[in-house]
Structures are given as C-alpha cells and as structure tokens.
Design an enzyme around this catalytic site. Structure first.
Site, PDB file in Angstrom:
ATOM      1  N   ARG A  99      -2.155  -0.276  -3.382  1.00 36.51           N
ATOM      2  CA  ARG A  99      -0.788   0.012  -2.980  1.00 36.51           C
ATOM      3  C   ARG A  99      -0.280  -1.049  -2.005  1.00 36.51           C
ATOM      4  O   ARG A  99      -1.074  -1.764  -1.388  1.00 36.51           O
ATOM      5  CB  ARG A  99      -0.703   1.390  -2.324  1.00 36.51           C
ATOM      6  CG  ARG A  99      -1.059   2.555  -3.251  1.00 36.51           C
ATOM      7  CD  ARG A  99      -0.101   2.664  -4.409  1.00 36.51           C
ATOM      8  NE  ARG A  99       1.258   2.959  -3.960  1.00 36.51           N
ATOM      9  CZ  ARG A  99       2.322   2.926  -4.765  1.00 36.51           C
ATOM     10  NH1 ARG A  99       2.188   2.578  -6.043  1.00 36.51           N
ATOM     11  NH2 ARG A  99       3.528   3.199  -4.299  1.00 36.51           N
ATOM     12  N   GLY A 322       7.591   4.009   1.137  1.00 34.33           N
ATOM     13  CA  GLY A 322       6.834   4.950   1.953  1.00 34.33           C
ATOM     14  C   GLY A 322       5.440   4.442   2.253  1.00 34.33           C
ATOM     15  O   GLY A 322       5.182   3.242   2.273  1.00 34.33           O
ATOM     16  N   GLU A 323       4.525   5.386   2.522  1.00 36.63           N
ATOM     17  CA  GLU A 323       3.106   5.067   2.746  1.00 36.63           C
ATOM     18  C   GLU A 323       2.871   4.156   3.946  1.00 36.63           C
ATOM     19  O   GLU A 323       1.848   3.490   4.040  1.00 36.63           O
ATOM     20  CB  GLU A 323       2.501   4.419   1.495  1.00 36.63           C
ATOM     21  CG  GLU A 323       2.651   5.259   0.242  1.00 36.63           C
ATOM     22  CD  GLU A 323       2.509   4.448  -1.027  1.00 36.63           C
ATOM     23  OE1 GLU A 323       1.922   3.346  -0.987  1.00 36.63           O
ATOM     24  OE2 GLU A 323       2.989   4.909  -2.074  1.00 36.63           O
ATOM     25  N   GLY A 324       3.829   4.102   4.866  1.00 36.28           N
ATOM     26  CA  GLY A 324       3.666   3.265   6.048  1.00 36.28           C
ATOM     27  C   GLY A 324       3.944   1.795   5.816  1.00 36.28           C
ATOM     28  O   GLY A 324       3.772   0.979   6.731  1.00 36.28           O
TER      29      GLY A 324
END
Length: 354
Positions: A99, A322-324
């Site tokens: 990711r 998203g996901e930081g």
C-alpha cells in the site's frame, strides 16, 4: 452504565508548556537565520519544543505509523467503492508492503503498526499482534442500528488508550495516525455533521477510491439517517461513538485523548482521524494542542472538522487514500522543523566542523 468517566480527561490533559514555548521563541530569535524566514517551520519548531518541554528541541527520531482497522456495516448500502467486509484485504496489503503508506514508510524508515478493532474476518487469518485488541467482527449498520454496544464501545476506547500507553512507553516521539476501513468515512461524516450541527450533504465526500453520483447519494442518505440516531446522544461522547462510530473510530478517539495525557504528539491524517479528533475535543478542550493536521485531503467533512478545531493543515496535497498516507507525507516537514530548531547555530557561534 459505563465505568469509564471521560470527564477525567479534562483534568488529566495539560497544554504544551507555554513557558518552554516562550524560551523556544527567544532561542529562535538568537539563531543565525532571520526570525520568520523559515515560515511555518519556525512555528512547528517552537510547538515541538513546548510539547517536549525542551529547548533546544530534540529532533523527531522515533516516529511510528499507527493504523486502526475495522469494517462498518453501513458499507452494505454500497456507499463505498469497495465491497463491504473487505478491509482485511487492505490490511494484508499494508502488512505485506503493497500500500502507499507501506512504500512511504519504508522510504522514510518508519515502522507501521496495524490494530484490528473490528475487521470482518477470522482473527486467526492475521498476526496475533494485529488482532489482540479486537472488540467484535464488524460494526453495526449505523443508519438503522447501533455500531456497538456501550460495553463494546468502552472496550474499544480502552484499547485505544492502551495502544497510546504502549507507544509512549516504547519511546515513540510522534505518531502518524490513520485508519484502514471500509465504510469508515461514512461514520466519520455522521460524527462531523452531528458535532458541527450541519446537514449530511455538507460533509459527504467521495472517499479514497472515488464513488459515482449514485453512490454519493446513497452515502448522503445513510449519513442523514444515522444523524437522526446520533442527535439524541450528542451529550454523551462514548454513547455517540457506540451509536454511530464503530470500534475503530472509538479506539482512535481513546488513543488521541490518552496520547494527549502522555504528551505524545500526533499527526492526523484524513477525515476519519479528524472526526475522532473532533469527538475527543468535545471530551477535553485542551487535547487538540497535542495534534497537528497533516494535510488537506479534499474531503468536506475533514475541512469542517479541522475548521471547528482551528487546526491548519501543513500540506495541501489532496490525498484521499487514507491509511495514514497523507500524514506520513507531512512527517518530513515536521522532522525538518525539529532538525532546524535543534541544529542551526546561534549568531556568533561557529557550528562544529566549520
């Protein structure tokens, strides 16, 4: 009735040391670079000094990405571009390095921690250190039912507090906070709309993998229906999270508040972390002084929440994955501020090696 008294956070959370910040400003005025010439880097350096109670500031050397994961029942209404119950696929990709947050974390040499709170999968399919705080399998469909029982909400909130304590105790000096969820932006939109007193259409965005117009209308309707359920419990933040939040958002709220208690700075990512921060601000008004808004994602709910908390994003990147990821992009900026404040020579003092 819950045994968790959120009012305690009002007394436990102190603001970053104002006296130290003034000392940092005086130190900055003596540096061999004109005051103000570094723009927002100057302000960040002084904020870090106050957060650390240290002048000169210590450079940020042990950051960590912390991601809370969960599935949301409202995703069954096709309000997301991803199928309901598939957040575990994203989690596996994060863990396997596939990711965007994984790529950036490798490049920046920052460890990533994933905390499963309510993924809709067999917990045995993920590592024990990922699933050990799980509260339930999936959160309820918030347009027609509560996301959690009050007991589950307390367990999730306490889990977030525990993770904050673990990070503070391990020496982490700044957290990059994010979420891995399907349906999480819908729950976040409900929280923002409820706490800001606005309509569903004002906070409804299109998510990381942008949804089409029909999906946007379904999402808007889901937020509208959930808002009707949220408004009667606005005075009780834990009950609000149980009603329309979900285990991952509840845990993030507990994490943010306990991080402020532990004087651990946090970089907020997108709309989900902003919504949790807004709930946390309602619990303890001093807590936002320990957080930085990393970037502007373009999600209307995030903009509304940050404006309400008077948090100005560091970067205008428009990252909605998203996901930081967006928060991790801002980390080098914060690290640069710390390094400059710590290492620039004072006027008239020759730096070592010159």
């Amino acid at each position: 009735m819950s045994s968790l008294n959120l009012d305690d956070f009002t007394d436990l959370i102190e603001r970053p040391d104002g006296g130290v910040r003034r000392d940092a400003e005086e130190h900055r005025a003596r540096l061999d670079v004109p005051p103000g010439s570094l723009g927002r880097l100057d302000d960040l350096g002084e904020w870090l000094a106050a957060a650390q109670s240290a002048v000169p500031v210590r450079p940020v050397g042990r950051p960590r990405v912390v991601l809370f994961a969960g599935d949301h029942g409202v995703a069954e209404l096709d309000v997301s571009s991803r199928a309901a119950g598939t957040a575990v696929e994203l989690v596996r990709d994060v863990l396997e390095g596939g990711r965007p947050v994984s790529v950036l974390a490798r490049r920046l040499d920052v460890p990533v921690r994933v905390v499963d709170m309510s993924l809709d999968c067999d917990p045995a399919s993920l590592p024990e250190d990922v699933v050990r705080h799980r509260v339930r399998r999936g959160s309820g469909r918030i347009d027609v039912e509560d996301a959690l029982t009050l007991e589950e909400a307390e367990a999730a909130f306490r889990a977030g507090m525990t993770v904050a304590d673990e990070e503070a105790d391990s020496g982490t000096d700044l957290v990059v906070l994010g979420d891995v969820s399907v349906g999480g932006t819908t729950a976040a939109g409900v929280l923002v709309a409820a706490l800001c007193g606005t309509d569903a259409s004002v906070v409804t965005g299109r998510g990381g993998l942008a949804i089409d117009d029909l999906a946007w209308m379904r999402k808007c309707a889901a937020i509208r229906d959930a808002l009707r359920r949220a408004r009667p419990v606005l005075g009780d933040q834990l009950r609000l999270l149980a009603t329309v939040g979900g285990a991952d958002l509840t845990a993030m709220t507990g994490f943010l508040l306990q991080s402020a208690v532990r004087k651990l700075p946090v970089l907020l990512d997108g709309v989900v972390t902003a919504a949790c921060a807004l709930v946390a601000q309602r619990v303890a008004f001093r807590a936002p002084d320990w957080w930085l808004a990393s970037h502007m994602s373009g999600e209307p709910g995030q903009a509304k929440a940050l404006d309400r908390m008077a948090l100005e994003p560091l970067l205008p990147q428009g990252v909605r994955v998203g996901e930081g990821t967006g928060a991790l992009l801002a980390l080098p900026f914060v690290q640069a501020a710390g390094a400059l404040a710590a290492e620039l020579p004072v006027r008239g003092v020759v730096a070592k090696g010159d």
